[in-house]
Write a protein that holds these residues in place. Sequence first.
Motif, PDB file in Angstrom:
ATOM      1  N   LEU A   1      31.851  -2.699  49.378  1.00  0.00           N
ATOM      2  CA  LEU A   1      33.089  -2.104  49.891  1.00  0.00           C
ATOM      3  C   LEU A   1      32.853  -1.511  51.276  1.00  0.00           C
ATOM      4  O   LEU A   1      31.820  -0.884  51.527  1.00  0.00           O
ATOM      5  CB  LEU A   1      33.594  -1.014  48.937  1.00  0.00           C
ATOM      6  CG  LEU A   1      34.091  -1.504  47.570  1.00  0.00           C
ATOM      7  CD1 LEU A   1      34.455  -0.305  46.698  1.00  0.00           C
ATOM      8  CD2 LEU A   1      35.285  -2.427  47.744  1.00  0.00           C
ATOM      9  N   PRO A   2      33.795  -1.700  52.202  1.00  0.00           N
ATOM     10  CA  PRO A   2      33.600  -1.186  53.565  1.00  0.00           C
ATOM     11  C   PRO A   2      33.746   0.329  53.633  1.00  0.00           C
ATOM     12  O   PRO A   2      34.438   0.954  52.815  1.00  0.00           O
ATOM     13  CB  PRO A   2      34.728  -1.869  54.351  1.00  0.00           C
ATOM     14  CG  PRO A   2      35.792  -2.121  53.332  1.00  0.00           C
ATOM     15  CD  PRO A   2      35.058  -2.427  52.048  1.00  0.00           C
ATOM     16  N   THR A   3      33.080   0.922  54.625  1.00  0.00           N
ATOM     17  CA  THR A   3      33.266   2.337  54.937  1.00  0.00           C
ATOM     18  C   THR A   3      34.450   2.458  55.888  1.00  0.00           C
ATOM     19  O   THR A   3      34.516   1.757  56.899  1.00  0.00           O
ATOM     20  CB  THR A   3      32.004   2.916  55.598  1.00  0.00           C
ATOM     21  OG1 THR A   3      30.905   2.746  54.708  1.00  0.00           O
ATOM     22  CG2 THR A   3      32.183   4.387  55.922  1.00  0.00           C
ATOM     23  N   VAL A   4      35.404   3.328  55.568  1.00  0.00           N
ATOM     24  CA  VAL A   4      36.615   3.444  56.386  1.00  0.00           C
ATOM     25  C   VAL A   4      36.877   4.905  56.727  1.00  0.00           C
ATOM     26  O   VAL A   4      36.414   5.820  56.042  1.00  0.00           O
ATOM     27  CB  VAL A   4      37.845   2.852  55.664  1.00  0.00           C
ATOM     28  CG1 VAL A   4      37.653   1.371  55.390  1.00  0.00           C
ATOM     29  CG2 VAL A   4      38.101   3.590  54.352  1.00  0.00           C
TER      30      VAL A   4
ATOM     31  N   GLU B   1      32.439  -2.149  64.358  1.00  0.00           N
ATOM     32  CA  GLU B   1      33.107  -0.952  64.854  1.00  0.00           C
ATOM     33  C   GLU B   1      34.621  -1.126  64.942  1.00  0.00           C
ATOM     34  O   GLU B   1      35.333  -0.190  65.290  1.00  0.00           O
ATOM     35  CB  GLU B   1      32.568  -0.588  66.239  1.00  0.00           C
ATOM     36  CG  GLU B   1      31.385   0.371  66.220  1.00  0.00           C
ATOM     37  CD  GLU B   1      30.231  -0.139  65.376  1.00  0.00           C
ATOM     38  OE1 GLU B   1      29.844  -1.306  65.563  1.00  0.00           O
ATOM     39  OE2 GLU B   1      29.708   0.618  64.557  1.00  0.00           O
ATOM     40  N   ARG B   2      35.131  -2.304  64.637  1.00  0.00           N
ATOM     41  CA  ARG B   2      36.554  -2.543  64.815  1.00  0.00           C
ATOM     42  C   ARG B   2      37.416  -1.665  63.914  1.00  0.00           C
ATOM     43  O   ARG B   2      38.557  -1.367  64.246  1.00  0.00           O
ATOM     44  CB  ARG B   2      36.863  -4.022  64.560  1.00  0.00           C
ATOM     45  CG  ARG B   2      36.309  -4.913  65.657  1.00  0.00           C
ATOM     46  CD  ARG B   2      36.970  -4.612  66.984  1.00  0.00           C
ATOM     47  NE  ARG B   2      36.156  -5.099  68.089  1.00  0.00           N
ATOM     48  CZ  ARG B   2      36.467  -4.928  69.351  1.00  0.00           C
ATOM     49  NH1 ARG B   2      37.543  -4.257  69.689  1.00  0.00           N
ATOM     50  NH2 ARG B   2      35.688  -5.397  70.291  1.00  0.00           N
ATOM     51  N   THR B   3      36.914  -1.286  62.756  1.00  0.00           N
ATOM     52  CA  THR B   3      37.684  -0.415  61.869  1.00  0.00           C
ATOM     53  C   THR B   3      37.068   0.966  61.759  1.00  0.00           C
ATOM     54  O   THR B   3      37.469   1.760  60.915  1.00  0.00           O
ATOM     55  CB  THR B   3      37.781  -1.028  60.459  1.00  0.00           C
ATOM     56  OG1 THR B   3      36.463  -1.250  59.944  1.00  0.00           O
ATOM     57  CG2 THR B   3      38.531  -2.348  60.486  1.00  0.00           C
TER      58      THR B   3
ATOM     59  N   TRP C   1      42.420   4.475  59.190  1.00  0.00           N
ATOM     60  CA  TRP C   1      42.149   3.046  59.091  1.00  0.00           C
ATOM     61  C   TRP C   1      43.390   2.202  59.367  1.00  0.00           C
ATOM     62  O   TRP C   1      43.286   1.084  59.882  1.00  0.00           O
ATOM     63  CB  TRP C   1      41.573   2.706  57.712  1.00  0.00           C
ATOM     64  CG  TRP C   1      42.462   3.021  56.549  1.00  0.00           C
ATOM     65  CD1 TRP C   1      42.525   4.168  55.847  1.00  0.00           C
ATOM     66  CD2 TRP C   1      43.431   2.144  55.956  1.00  0.00           C
ATOM     67  NE1 TRP C   1      43.450   4.094  54.843  1.00  0.00           N
ATOM     68  CE2 TRP C   1      44.027   2.848  54.876  1.00  0.00           C
ATOM     69  CE3 TRP C   1      43.838   0.844  56.207  1.00  0.00           C
ATOM     70  CZ2 TRP C   1      45.016   2.291  54.077  1.00  0.00           C
ATOM     71  CZ3 TRP C   1      44.826   0.277  55.406  1.00  0.00           C
ATOM     72  CH2 TRP C   1      45.395   1.006  54.363  1.00  0.00           C
ATOM     73  N   ARG C   2      44.581   2.738  59.067  1.00  0.00           N
ATOM     74  CA  ARG C   2      45.814   1.967  59.306  1.00  0.00           C
ATOM     75  C   ARG C   2      46.003   1.701  60.801  1.00  0.00           C
ATOM     76  O   ARG C   2      46.307   0.577  61.215  1.00  0.00           O
ATOM     77  CB  ARG C   2      47.022   2.707  58.736  1.00  0.00           C
ATOM     78  CG  ARG C   2      47.065   2.752  57.213  1.00  0.00           C
ATOM     79  CD  ARG C   2      48.295   3.492  56.717  1.00  0.00           C
ATOM     80  NE  ARG C   2      48.384   3.500  55.262  1.00  0.00           N
ATOM     81  CZ  ARG C   2      47.755   4.374  54.481  1.00  0.00           C
ATOM     82  NH1 ARG C   2      46.992   5.312  55.035  1.00  0.00           N
ATOM     83  NH2 ARG C   2      47.878   4.305  53.161  1.00  0.00           N
ATOM     84  N   SER C   3      45.823   2.746  61.609  1.00  0.00           N
ATOM     85  CA  SER C   3      46.018   2.580  63.049  1.00  0.00           C
ATOM     86  C   SER C   3      44.968   1.648  63.635  1.00  0.00           C
ATOM     87  O   SER C   3      45.250   0.860  64.551  1.00  0.00           O
ATOM     88  CB  SER C   3      45.981   3.939  63.758  1.00  0.00           C
ATOM     89  OG  SER C   3      44.721   4.566  63.604  1.00  0.00           O
TER      90      SER C   3
END
Length: 259
Positions: A103-106, A129-131, A110-112
């Motif tokens: 699972l990714p770290t967010v 780094e995109r999210t 994260w929505r923006s």
Amino acid sequence: MDADEEADLVLAQTAILLDRQGDREAAQLLADVTYLDFENTDDSYRTSSGTHVYVMAAVLYVDDHLVSAFTGEVRERIAPVLIDVALRNGYTAVDRMYVKQVLPTVGKDWRSHLRDRAQERPTNQARRERTAPNHPVEDGLALGSRQEHQVYQVLKRIQATTPSDRTIAIAPLPGVRLQAGHTWTPDIIVLGNGRAVVFEVDGPPHRDRRRYADDRNRDLQWQRCGIEVVRLPVEDLQQGGQLTNRLTGPNKAFGRAGA
């Protein structure tokens, strides 16, 4: 030995057995597994004593870019060895194996970040780094953390003082494909004078047992390419001149071009 250590032992023994059997591809893929877990399935059976037992699955958790490397044919080579090793280590109800994404770290915003990403052109640089929220950017390049940014700035100062015919190139967060389909993003690669060095900035999460083992496996892959890996603990970056001395002093990690 706790449950995590027991699972990691099964993973290690499976990888080593596959390597000894000549299946280097499968062994190296297992070296890139983030962690192994054993999970109950919906299937069950009763033992001769009437005990109700749930069938367990061995689940390999891997980074998303590695999922496709675990093809059906590769899984068929790994599964029987892993299940046998698990049984011999006391996991008596294991009879299958799956591969899942970690699972990714967010961050909270994260929505923006996803909306911003939809407006960006695809890039191979700094993909992780995109999210991620609030990552530093300099010279149009993203850095993974404040500490990585600090290392980048010191390397730029070293770069600025080198002769033009002995200079270095600095590549933060490049996407790099290694053998057996591995795609990794080292913190910074420095190139110059016929040499390449990978710099990794290690914060507290790197002291985690699973992360530590994963780091060592990645270092080994770079070494097989003839590339040195230098790990910089964040504690070494606290004082202003300490990092510069580490990079350019008597025990320099890369040093000034021409030195």
